[in-house]
Design a protein around this motif. Structure first.
Motif, short mmCIF file in Angstrom:
data_model
loop_
_atom_site.label_atom_id
_atom_site.label_comp_id
_atom_site.label_asym_id
_atom_site.label_seq_id
_atom_site.Cartn_x
_atom_site.Cartn_y
_atom_site.Cartn_z
N ALA A 197 -20.90 -25.65 -8.51
CA ALA A 197 -21.71 -25.68 -7.30
C ALA A 197 -22.29 -27.08 -7.09
CB ALA A 197 -22.86 -24.68 -7.41
N THR A 198 -22.51 -27.41 -5.85
CA THR A 198 -23.23 -28.64 -5.54
C THR A 198 -24.72 -28.30 -5.56
OG1 THR A 198 -22.91 -28.12 -3.21
CG2 THR A 198 -21.41 -29.71 -4.20
N THR A 199 -25.48 -29.13 -6.22
CA THR A 199 -26.88 -28.78 -6.48
C THR A 199 -27.81 -29.97 -6.25
OG1 THR A 199 -26.57 -29.31 -8.80
CG2 THR A 199 -26.30 -27.01 -8.19
N ASP A 201 -24.79 -26.21 -2.18
CA ASP A 201 -24.81 -24.80 -2.54
C ASP A 201 -26.22 -24.33 -2.90
OD1 ASP A 201 -22.05 -24.20 -2.26
OD2 ASP A 201 -21.67 -25.29 -4.12
N ARG A 233 -13.66 -22.94 -3.58
CA ARG A 233 -13.67 -24.39 -3.52
C ARG A 233 -13.53 -25.03 -4.89
NH1 ARG A 233 -18.75 -26.71 -0.67
NH2 ARG A 233 -19.64 -26.39 -2.71
N THR A 239 -24.38 -14.29 -7.19
CA THR A 239 -24.14 -15.72 -7.08
C THR A 239 -25.12 -16.56 -7.86
OG1 THR A 239 -25.35 -15.63 -5.02
CG2 THR A 239 -22.96 -15.71 -4.88
N CYS A 293 -31.61 -21.01 4.68
CA CYS A 293 -31.35 -20.82 3.24
C CYS A 293 -31.57 -19.35 2.86
CB CYS A 293 -32.29 -21.67 2.40
SG CYS A 293 -32.09 -23.43 2.52
N TRP A 326 -17.82 -17.44 -3.76
CA TRP A 326 -18.04 -18.60 -2.92
C TRP A 326 -17.80 -19.89 -3.66
CZ3 TRP A 326 -22.13 -21.69 -4.54
CH2 TRP A 326 -23.09 -21.09 -5.33
N MET A 327 -17.69 -19.80 -4.97
CA MET A 327 -17.36 -21.01 -5.72
C MET A 327 -15.86 -21.11 -5.97
SD MET A 327 -20.36 -21.27 -8.48
CE MET A 327 -22.05 -21.46 -7.97
N CYS A 363 -28.27 -26.10 3.09
CA CYS A 363 -28.15 -25.55 1.74
C CYS A 363 -28.00 -24.04 1.81
CB CYS A 363 -29.38 -25.90 0.90
SG CYS A 363 -29.53 -27.65 0.53
N LYS A 364 -27.14 -23.50 0.97
CA LYS A 364 -26.94 -22.05 0.99
C LYS A 364 -28.14 -21.32 0.39
CE LYS A 364 -21.90 -21.80 0.55
NZ LYS A 364 -20.79 -21.41 -0.35
N TYR A 365 -28.56 -21.78 -0.77
CA TYR A 365 -29.59 -21.06 -1.51
C TYR A 365 -30.75 -21.97 -1.87
CZ TYR A 365 -26.00 -17.53 -2.11
OH TYR A 365 -25.05 -16.60 -1.87
#
Lengths: 306, 92
Positions: free
Chosen positions: A31-33, B16, A296, A271, A141, A292-293, A113-115
């Protein structure tokens, strides 16, 4: 304390806090964080930031603060965690530490951002929790809330209760669930406390699921089932009772994470479960990776599954 | 909102997960072989004024077993105040 620590034997220093744990775990899954916060301009702060960067976490919005408004020097908080048998808890002194102010929470920090992961420890700073949730939901979010501590539940339930309607996933441990049940449902019996805590949260707006972590015994997942407070309850036990589900020792790689979410009915529920207190859960036969990961980051998923 | 709905899946996300930690914290991890060693270390630190000791039910029970006094009301009082005023370290 420094002398005592030396006498105690070897110790290690790591970035602390549930937020950094969540991000490190999520980053391991591809994930991108990003971490939003503040640190002091000192060795601990450098270590904190470097460790996050090494884990692939964006620290662009980790502010470095040297002095407060009165000119007093600020530092990075340090927390001594003394444990045995994987039982530990801790508290940090915040008196002179660099901190993010409520007024510094802006939409652009969270946009796209998703979360958004938030901890109830934000209640220590007046107005922080509500502002975080408001800003996060305002830009779309999904909100993941960690109740943090049973003392937080006891001391700040008035603040926490107000945000459940905007929370997607809530995670708490046994003590926090029990404290929650005592406060909201008058339940004293531990056997019924977890169900009642989950029922209350889902009935008051938690959108997707409630997770009660059980230490070495695994966790209970309560997934919303319908519009009211009904839920589907599943127990996810530890695979090997000799190996604690949670350990404060650094785990080499995150490939063992995911057991507690491997049987979730909804990918959405799962998730972020791997990222909080379940992040060191041992896996079952195969690694579960959020959908969702995988769309990608299939390369990362394959690498982790080996 | 159902997370599988097109309105959610169709959105473009640049990130994400973002997490907020208002205060960066470094944890110094000390793992000791048993409760007695752990609580002895805490006791000595407490005598030096560096540590206020409290604990969850399990930790408190272990500490008491080792002869260390845990005063829940004191700990709760400390917990109700943030930031903590005088102790350098508060182990819990």
């Amino acid at each position: 304390m420094d002398r005592l620590l030396r006498e105690a034997g070897p110790y290690t220093c790591h970035p602390g806090g549930s937020a950094s744990n969540v991000l490190r775990a999520a980053a391991r899954f591809g994930a991108t964080t990003r971490l939003v916060g503040a640190r002091g301009d000192d060795a601990n702060g450098e270590l904190y930031a470097k460790s996050l960067r090494d884990a692939g976490i964006c620290t662009e919005h980790l502010l470095v603060k040297v002095r407060d408004a009165s000119g007093a020097e600020l530092s990075t908080a340090a927390c001594c965690v003394i444990s045995h048998n994987n039982e530990r808890s801790m508290r940090t002194m915040f008196a002179d530490t660099a901190r993010l102010e409520v007024s510094e929470l802006r939409e652009d920090l969270f946009k796209s951002c998703k979360y958004l992961f938030v901890s109830s420890y934000a209640c220590y700073f007046e107005g922080m929790l509500a502002k975080l949730v408001d800003v996060g939901t305002g830009v779309g979010c999904r909100i993941f809330l960690d109740l943090g501590s049973f003392e937080i539940v006891n001391a700040y339930s008035d603040q926490i209760d107000l945000i459940f309607g905007k929370v997607d996933i809530c995670v708490c441990n046994e003590d926090e669930a029990a404290a929650f049940s005592r406060l909201h449902a008058g339940v004293q019996d531990p056997d019924g406390a977890y169900d009642e805590a989950a029922r209350w949260m889902l009935g008051h707006g938690v959108k997707v699921a409630v997770v009660v972590t059980l230490g070495e015994r695994g966790c209970i997942l309560y997934e919303r089932n319908g519009d009211q407070d009904a839920f589907v309850k599943t127990l996810h036990a530890a695979v090997d009772p000799e190996v604690p589900v949670f350990s404060i020792r650094p785990v080499p790689g995150m490939r063992s994470a995911g057991e507690c979410c491997s049987h979730s009915r909804k990918a959405e529920t799962s998730t972020l479960l791997f990222g909080s207190r379940t992040w060191q859960a041992r896996r079952r036969s195969s690694l579960w990776v959020p959908t969702w990961m995988t769309s990608r980051s299939s390369g990362s998923a394959e690498r982790l599954a080996r | 909102m159902d997370p599988t709905t097109p309105s959610f899946l169709g959105k473009k996300f640049l990130m994400d997960v973002v997490a907020v930690q208002a205060t960066a914290i470094c944890d110094l991890h000390v793992t000791l072989p048993d409760a007695k060693h752990a609580t002895e270390l805490l006791r000595r630190a407490a005598l030096g004024g560096d540590v206020a000791l409290g604990g969850s039910r399990r930790v408190t029970k272990q500490a008491r077993h080792c002869g260390l006094v845990c005063d829940p009301p004191t700990v709760r009082s400390l917990a109700s105040r943030a930031p903590f005023p005088s102790r350098k370290w508060i182990a819990y």
